[in-house]
Design an enzyme around this catalytic site. Structure first.
Site, short mmCIF file in Angstrom:
data_model
loop_
_atom_site.label_atom_id
_atom_site.label_comp_id
_atom_site.label_asym_id
_atom_site.label_seq_id
_atom_site.Cartn_x
_atom_site.Cartn_y
_atom_site.Cartn_z
N CYS A 95 -41.39 -14.86 20.12
CA CYS A 95 -41.07 -16.13 20.78
C CYS A 95 -41.26 -16.10 22.29
CB CYS A 95 -39.63 -16.55 20.45
SG CYS A 95 -38.41 -15.47 21.18
N LYS A 120 -34.66 26.06 -5.01
CA LYS A 120 -33.58 25.58 -4.14
C LYS A 120 -33.64 24.06 -4.16
CE LYS A 120 -31.53 26.30 0.41
NZ LYS A 120 -31.09 24.94 0.55
N ARG A 157 -18.81 19.22 -1.94
CA ARG A 157 -18.57 20.41 -1.15
C ARG A 157 -17.55 20.18 -0.03
NH1 ARG A 157 -22.59 24.69 1.09
NH2 ARG A 157 -23.68 23.08 2.21
N CYS A 206 -35.77 -17.79 17.92
CA CYS A 206 -36.83 -16.83 17.55
C CYS A 206 -37.04 -16.86 16.03
CB CYS A 206 -36.43 -15.45 18.03
SG CYS A 206 -37.58 -14.17 17.60
N CYS A 218 -34.35 -9.15 21.67
CA CYS A 218 -34.74 -10.51 22.01
C CYS A 218 -33.45 -11.33 21.96
CB CYS A 218 -35.74 -11.04 20.98
SG CYS A 218 -35.91 -12.83 21.08
N GLU A 273 -34.72 31.26 -8.50
CA GLU A 273 -34.53 29.84 -8.86
C GLU A 273 -35.07 28.95 -7.77
OE1 GLU A 273 -30.27 29.69 -9.07
OE2 GLU A 273 -30.31 31.52 -10.27
N SER A 325 -22.37 28.73 1.97
CA SER A 325 -23.77 28.45 2.28
C SER A 325 -24.61 29.64 1.82
CB SER A 325 -23.85 28.26 3.79
OG SER A 325 -25.11 27.82 4.12
N LEU A 326 -25.89 29.58 2.09
CA LEU A 326 -26.77 30.71 1.77
C LEU A 326 -27.49 31.12 3.04
CD1 LEU A 326 -28.63 29.53 -1.47
CD2 LEU A 326 -27.05 31.45 -1.28
N ASP A 345 -32.72 20.21 -3.46
CA ASP A 345 -32.34 19.55 -2.21
C ASP A 345 -31.56 18.26 -2.51
OD1 ASP A 345 -32.15 19.25 0.45
OD2 ASP A 345 -34.19 18.53 0.77
N CYS A 358 -40.41 -11.01 23.95
CA CYS A 358 -40.40 -10.95 22.49
C CYS A 358 -41.79 -11.26 21.93
CB CYS A 358 -39.38 -11.94 21.94
SG CYS A 358 -39.44 -12.07 20.15
N LYS A 388 -37.08 29.37 2.43
CA LYS A 388 -37.37 27.94 2.54
C LYS A 388 -38.84 27.68 2.78
CE LYS A 388 -33.73 25.23 3.95
NZ LYS A 388 -32.95 24.55 4.96
N TYR A 448 -26.43 25.63 -11.08
CA TYR A 448 -27.04 26.94 -10.82
C TYR A 448 -26.08 28.06 -10.48
CZ TYR A 448 -26.70 24.64 -6.25
OH TYR A 448 -26.26 23.95 -5.16
N GLU A 483 -26.16 20.83 -7.95
CA GLU A 483 -26.62 19.83 -7.00
C GLU A 483 -26.78 18.48 -7.71
OE1 GLU A 483 -27.01 21.94 -4.46
OE2 GLU A 483 -27.97 20.76 -2.91
N ASP A 515 0.74 4.18 -2.65
CA ASP A 515 0.46 5.57 -2.28
C ASP A 515 1.51 6.52 -2.82
OD1 ASP A 515 -1.76 4.82 -0.99
OD2 ASP A 515 -0.96 5.00 1.05
N ASP A 519 0.84 -1.20 0.00
CA ASP A 519 0.00 0.00 0.00
C ASP A 519 0.88 1.25 0.00
OD1 ASP A 519 -1.93 -1.83 0.30
OD2 ASP A 519 -2.81 -1.00 2.13
S1 IVH Z 1 -26.43 29.43 -5.19
C1 IVH Z 1 -22.47 31.24 -3.15
N1 IVH Z 1 -28.63 28.35 -6.05
O1 IVH Z 1 -28.29 25.36 -1.09
C2 IVH Z 1 -23.66 30.38 -3.01
N2 IVH Z 1 -27.55 27.31 -4.20
O2 IVH Z 1 -28.45 26.03 1.68
C3 IVH Z 1 -24.04 29.76 -4.28
N3 IVH Z 1 -28.65 25.27 -3.41
O3 IVH Z 1 -24.86 25.81 -0.65
C4 IVH Z 1 -25.18 28.87 -4.13
N4 IVH Z 1 -30.30 25.29 -4.87
O4 IVH Z 1 -25.70 23.84 -2.18
C5 IVH Z 1 -27.64 28.27 -5.14
N5 IVH Z 1 -30.55 27.50 -6.97
C6 IVH Z 1 -29.59 27.41 -6.07
C7 IVH Z 1 -29.53 26.38 -5.11
C8 IVH Z 1 -28.47 26.36 -4.18
C9 IVH Z 1 -29.75 24.63 -3.84
C10 IVH Z 1 -27.86 24.78 -2.27
C11 IVH Z 1 -26.38 25.05 -2.35
C12 IVH Z 1 -26.13 25.94 -1.16
C13 IVH Z 1 -27.20 25.51 -0.23
C14 IVH Z 1 -27.47 26.51 0.85
#
Ligand code: IVH
Length: 695
Positions: free
Chosen positions: A413, A118, A139, A434, A428, A116, A86-87, A120, A410, A316, A228, A176, A38, A34
């Site tokens: 049994c 969001k 991410r 059983c 059990c 747009e 994040s947003l 999931d 149980c 949301k 997106y 996503e 590596d 290994d």
């Molecule tokens: S824009 C700089 N657009 O939601 C931020 N994010 O809860 C760019 N997500 O981190 C992100 N739909 O992973 C953007 N239409 C959309 C999205 C979106 C889902 C996710 C994304 C983000 C997370 C925040």
């Protein structure tokens, strides 16, 4: 080194590594240690970093195989060129208005909004170079992600090559990975048959799938991608985000058409209201709307806070909820003997499916909720596609309702249930007698991820009722005549079953180890143990001490393994399975990292490094060392980056434990340099810890 020399060395290394991968994964017969493997991979990554133009999506550095799992993580980790943030999010329309007002104070000219959905799923960042997909990173912690390129190649709507023209020479596009509801349902049904824990929701299923080691399995899971976001640095030629996404769609990239350029906050609100109901018709999960200030120039002016852009906000949707009545409570016995309370509900329609049952998890949670038969309960589905009971409407409780009594014996049994220390569930203990447990274990033994013998519950019932099969080894003694005596069985069916059993004798040792159903030993643990010990015999001799030393094996799993091999009935059954010709060893044992330069050392990693801390810990393991979080007299040294924990440094001084710098550490393990790609700004590590993300 000249480019020509690099081309030659890279090509030789790729060939060598691919050949070793084949020997290891396909033939289960590795020919290099290994450690040497590596080093080859490390050298290749170094060269690709030095000559980025020679890097390719199909290079083995982008699809490191599973042998690195217990040592360096399953995937190569790479720094994101721009942090994946994040947003800011809200459930409140008035906060969306506040967002617009704040932006308006900084931008003095009129502006538009790109609205747009969001999505999931699991975040992904794709890089295209000269119109070809180069790599895909998850991410991760926002700063460093896992390179999952090999898995992404199996997602059918991600183009390997772009069409049209006008795309930047080198750019990232983010989005996503989603699991549509139908794929999710199919996957969970399969998992149930295979005795695997179902995924709680499509998002977990999508991110779990991205991290699979078998790209073919990923491709079979029906994932899709939607994109997106292109970092504005990569698209100086565009004025607006919306237009950049239009262009991306014209290059063949999967961009949702359910976007809208809105001129006023009123239009934004209309968009939100429309999608609050319309989204339920979509075949994949969404959990809100993202509102972005469209102009890239405005975006640059608004900038970022430490964790999210000031030019976007997520609104949301509230999770969908319904009220329904508890009709009865069942206590289900699983193959390991665990007893799970399940509420039968008056059927109610929620987020696209009819909800009839919901798990109540365990006795403690059931008591804490004070749930009773006849109660009206709130059921929620939100992101959790598996319905959850979130509360009881006490005001509607019927007079005279009774507190449910968790069984003490149980339900199958009648054996008194036991609860081990620190365990949430009652069990059990009658694993031998059983019926429900026995049948569950037989079904698990034959399941697809285990011995892979096609067999449903009905067949198990028939074989069990006739007394033909009580334990796994009995399958290998079944005669054709016995099978033909079962109701509804014809020649062809019997032959197919016997043939499938015959084939299962060749199933690899890791699967056999999973199939025998040692409590707490799932598929991943079984695969890791098989590789580490190489044979049933070696594993059966492992001491408790040896077992707990292994990363990812805690006291509970270690005790379960240890006791299993010391149970005389299990030992007899193992012997019968061995005699039946099942694989009880890997063909060749992979040399472990035990001979590495850090072997026998216990190391505490603290501070900020040029790689992520997790990556440093992985290096410790891959070079034979052991990580520990606390400094003690067993600590060999502290691998100290910038700003190591002051308490750790103090303790080290007190105990005379040495501090080793990052550079010294690389010398020690004979690694030439720091990270393979980008250097991570040490500040970032603290800026974007995982906990800040709301995924
Ligand atoms: S824009 C700089 N657009 O939601 C931020 N994010 O809860 C760019 N997500 O981190 C992100 N739909 O992973 C953007 N239409 C959309 C999205 C979106 C889902 C996710 C994304 C983000 C997370 C925040």
């Amino acid at each position: 080194m000249t480019k020509n020399e690099a081309i030659k060395e890279i090509s030789a290394l790729r060939k060598q590594i691919e050949e070793n991968n084949r020997k290891y994964y396909v033939e289960n017969a590795p020919v290099v240690s290994d450690y040497d493997y590596d080093r080859m991979l490390q050298r290749l990554a170094e060269l690709e970093a030095q000559f980025p133009e020679l890097d390719k999506a199909d290079s083995p550095t982008h699809h490191v195989g599973s042998d690195l799992q217990e040592k360096t993580g399953n995937f190569v980790r790479r720094a994101h060129k721009y942090p994946m943030l994040s947003l800011g999010n809200t459930y409140n329309i008035s906060e969306v208005e506040d967002f617009a007002a704040r932006a308006g104070k900084i931008i003095d000219t009129p502006f538009t909004y790109s609205c747009e959905l969001k999505f999931d799923g699991a975040g992904i960042s794709l890089t295209y170079r000269n119109g070809e997909l180069l790599s895909a990173l998850t991410r991760g912690d926002g700063t460093v992600g896992d390179d999952v390129t090999a898995n992404i190649l199996g997602i059918s709507n991600i183009p390997r090559k772009l069409k049209g023209k006008g795309y930047p020479e080198h750019f990232e596009i983010r989005g996503e990975i989603l699991m549509p509801y139908d794929s999710f349902e199919r996957l969970n049904n399969e998992r149930e048959v295979d005795g695997d824990e179902p995924f709680a929701n499509p998002r977990n299923a999508a991110s779990g799938s991205l991290k699979l080691l078998d790209s073919a399995e990923v491709a079979s899971r029906g994932l899709i991608c939607t994109l997106y976001h292109i970092p504005s640095e990569d698209i100086p030629m565009f004025e607006g985000h919306f237009q950049a996404l239009d262009a991306a769609a014209s290059w063949g990239l999967p961009v949702s058409a359910d976007r809208k350029l809105c001129n006023s906050i009123e239009e934004v609100k209309d968009y939100i209201n429309y999608w609050d109901t319309e989204r339920k018709k979509l075949p994949y999960p969404t959990d809100g709307v993202v509102i972005k200030i469209n102009s890239l120039d405005h975006q640059r002016r608004l900038g970022y806070t430490a964790k999210s852009p000031r030019w976007a906000v997520a609104y949301k949707f509230k999770a969908e909820e319904a009220l329904t009545r508890v009709l009865s409570i069942d206590y289900q016995v699983g193959r390991t003997g665990a007893v799970t309370p399940v509420a039968n509900l008056e059927p109610v329609f929620l987020s696209g499916t009819m909800v009839k049952r919901s798990t109540l998890n365990n006795a403690d949670l059931m008591r804490a909720m004070d749930i009773r038969v006849g109660d009206m309960v709130r059921v929620e589905k939100g992101g959790e596609i598996i319905p959850k009971i979130t509360g009881v409407e006490l005001s509607e409780r019927m007079p005279g309702s009774l507190v449910p009594v968790f069984p003490t014996v149980c339900p199958d049994c009648g054996t008194p249930l036991v609860r081990e220390e620190e365990q949430a569930k009652y069990y059990c203990p009658n694993s031998i007698g059983c019926r429900t447990q026995i049948k569950g274990r037989l079904l698990h033994f034959l399941s697809r991820k285990a011995m892979n013998v096609i067999c449903g519950e009905a067949t198990i019932d028939q074989l069990f009722e006739r007394g033909y099969v009580r334990k796994p080894s009995d399958f290998y003694r079944l005669s054709r005549k016995q099978l033909l005596s079962l109701e509804g069985w014809k020649d062809k069916m019997a032959d197919r079953f016997l043939d499938s059993l015959e084939q299962s004798r060749k199933v690899s040792f890791d699967k056999v180890l999973f199939a025998i159903g040692i409590r707490h030993v799932g598929q991943t643990t079984a695969a890791m143990l098989a590789r580490r010990f190489g044979s049933m015999e070696a594993l059966s001799k492992a001491s408790m001490e040896e077992l707990v030393q292994i990363e990812d094996i805690g006291e509970i799993v270690a005790a379960s393994l240890f006791n299993y091999f010391r149970n005389p009935q299990e030992a007899e059954e193992l012997q019968r399975l061995k005699d039946a010709g099942l694989q009880f060893s890997m063909e060749i044992v992979a040399p472990s990292a035990q001979d590495g330069p850090l072997s026998g050392m216990t190391i505490v990693v603290s501070g900020v490094f040029s790689r992520s801390r997790d990556e440093m810990k992985d290096l410790v393991i891959s070079y034979g060392g052991k990580n520990s979080s606390g400094v003690s007299n067993k600590t060999s040294f502290i691998l100290a980056g910038e700003k190591p924990g002051p308490e750790k440094v103090r303790k080290a001084e007190e105990l005379g434990v040495r501090l080793v710098s990052e550079a010294e550490f690389y010398d020690m393990i004979g690694l030439a340099q720091a990270p393979a790609q980008e250097t991570i700004d040490p500040e970032d590590e603290d800026y974007y810890p995982e906990s800040l993300f709301d995924m």
